[in-house]
Enzyme design. Structure first.
Site, PDB file in Angstrom:
ATOM      1  CG  ASP A  14       0.546   6.853   6.154  1.00 35.68           C
ATOM      2  OD1 ASP A  14       0.947   5.944   5.407  1.00 35.68           O
ATOM      3  OD2 ASP A  14      -0.105   7.836   5.751  1.00 35.68           O
ATOM      4  CE1 TYR A  16       5.023   9.108  -0.815  1.00 36.74           C
ATOM      5  CE2 TYR A  16       5.026   6.941   0.210  1.00 36.74           C
ATOM      6  CZ  TYR A  16       5.656   7.909  -0.549  1.00 36.74           C
ATOM      7  OH  TYR A  16       6.923   7.678  -1.023  1.00 36.74           O
ATOM      8  NE  ARG A  45      -3.577   8.693  -0.786  1.00 36.96           N
ATOM      9  CZ  ARG A  45      -2.603   8.084  -0.141  1.00 36.96           C
ATOM     10  NH1 ARG A  45      -1.501   7.705  -0.760  1.00 36.96           N
ATOM     11  NH2 ARG A  45      -2.700   7.845   1.144  1.00 36.96           N
ATOM     12  CB  SER A 122       5.660   4.255   4.171  1.00 39.17           C
ATOM     13  OG  SER A 122       5.195   4.598   2.884  1.00 39.17           O
ATOM     14  CG  ASN A 123       0.982   0.885   1.607  1.00 45.69           C
ATOM     15  OD1 ASN A 123       1.196  -0.122   2.278  1.00 45.69           O
ATOM     16  ND2 ASN A 123      -0.231   1.327   1.354  1.00 45.69           N
TER      17      ASN A 123
END
Lengths: 230, 230
Positions: A14, A16, A45, A122-123
């Protein structure tokens, strides 16, 4: 000794919170809005992640950069910051160049020396990932930058996690998935990865499904992986 | 004058937060854990909702009562409450019998007098809904208690919202969907309902999609509906 199927072939990280410190923008936010840096970073966030989930659940995908901007607009109104466009641009630019955690490069080099392939899953959309990884001079450490943008569903949707087995050409079980986010690790464990929770801030475990292993930094992850390479 | 298609046929209410005060358990929590009532109620609610979303995204459905219990276990550990089983049972029992908001019955009676059909459309499983509605003596006010448990996906999944058009036998647009939760109203608006955000605590709007109307209580919703009945 680990069996053939249990031996790791690759590591998917991941980005972030795991490789890059999403709360590092708190210092800039504190400069811009004294006394509010921490709450700005937290609400930004939380809302960013909430929007990724709601958009995925509703089939209303917009990319992570859009969710990040939308969440910052929410923060502005919710905390009554009356943010100028210059302040907004400063915060967004800081998010594009988040500070990496100190042990990253050392850990990535050791994992690569074990023969493991490395990726980010990752997103974040690809433009964001290329920018943040480039700003941290980490581009050469990864075989793949995998963005959920290509499937238009955010984690924890199975379609998002499937990007890693597809890229590495091995089973999910042979991939060590690393995240600092308890919810991401739960989704990844359900999906079938071998999972390592980089629990950087000693968060309480979720009541979902436990990870296969847990530590406080990527150095702990390196020790875990060392026993599971061919 | 509203056109035929725009006239309302029915009203579907969210339950938790909209008809029943999820923060009313804060008083009991404060009695049990002095100084921590508010944070217990907040974290419990946030985690409960988070678990519904993660389980739906991952295809790992467990019903709302299970998510509610799991979230309370998380609260116990996260806030280091060292909760006894008697304390846990007290809190869970309070959740099963949440206090309804004061104006509910008056508003439901006025809506029914306009010829509208009424339902609850909730993440709660049927046993929870029957208990909380029964404890508030509101059972006779509803034509349907619709639980997402029948489709094993929580809101904001479209399959969950689809329960209301299916039950009422009319279009989503002809159903007024009411919720106090900004995220629920966004999902319902995307789905196609006519939406009314019962914004009881003056929350900032989400950066997703605006509701068709907003007010502070069910009395405001009654005024909105009165102009849109056949």
């Amino acid at each position: 000794m680990a069996s053939e199927e249990q031996r790791l072939q690759a590591v998917a990280f991941d980005a972030y919170g795991t490789l890059f410190d999403v709360f590092s923008i708190g210092a800039l936010a504190e400069d811009l809005f004294p006394g509010k840096g921490k709450i700005i970073a937290q609400v930004w966030r939380d809302k960013q992640i909430e929007y990724t989930r709601l958009r995925t659940l509703c089939g209303r995908y917009e990319n992570f950069w859009q969710c990040t901007q939308d969440a910052l607009r929410f923060v502005d109104r919710a905390l009554q910051l009356d943010m100028s466009s210059a302040q907004r641009d400063d915060l967004l630019d800081a998010y594009r160049r988040l500070k990496p955690f100190n042990e990253n490069v050392r850990a990535l080099e050791r994992l690569r020396a074990m023969g493991l392939k490395l990726a980010i899953l990752s997103n974040g959309n690809l433009d964001m990932l290329e920018t943040v990884v480039g700003a941290a001079a980490m581009t050469s450490h990864f075989d793949y930058l995998l963005s959920v943008d290509s499937v238009r569903k955010f984690k924890t949707a199975p379609e998002a996690y499937q990007l890693a087995p597809d890229a590495f050409g091995c089973s999910a079980r042979q991939i060590l998935f690393a995240s600092s986010n308890g919810w991401d690790i739960a989704g990844a464990t359900w999906f079938g990865f071998t999972t390592f929770w980089v629990n950087r801030s000693a968060q309480p475990a979720e009541e979902l499904i436990p990870p296969h292993a847990e530590g406080r930094s990527l150095d702990d992850l390196v020790r875990f992986a060392a026993n599971r390479v061919p």
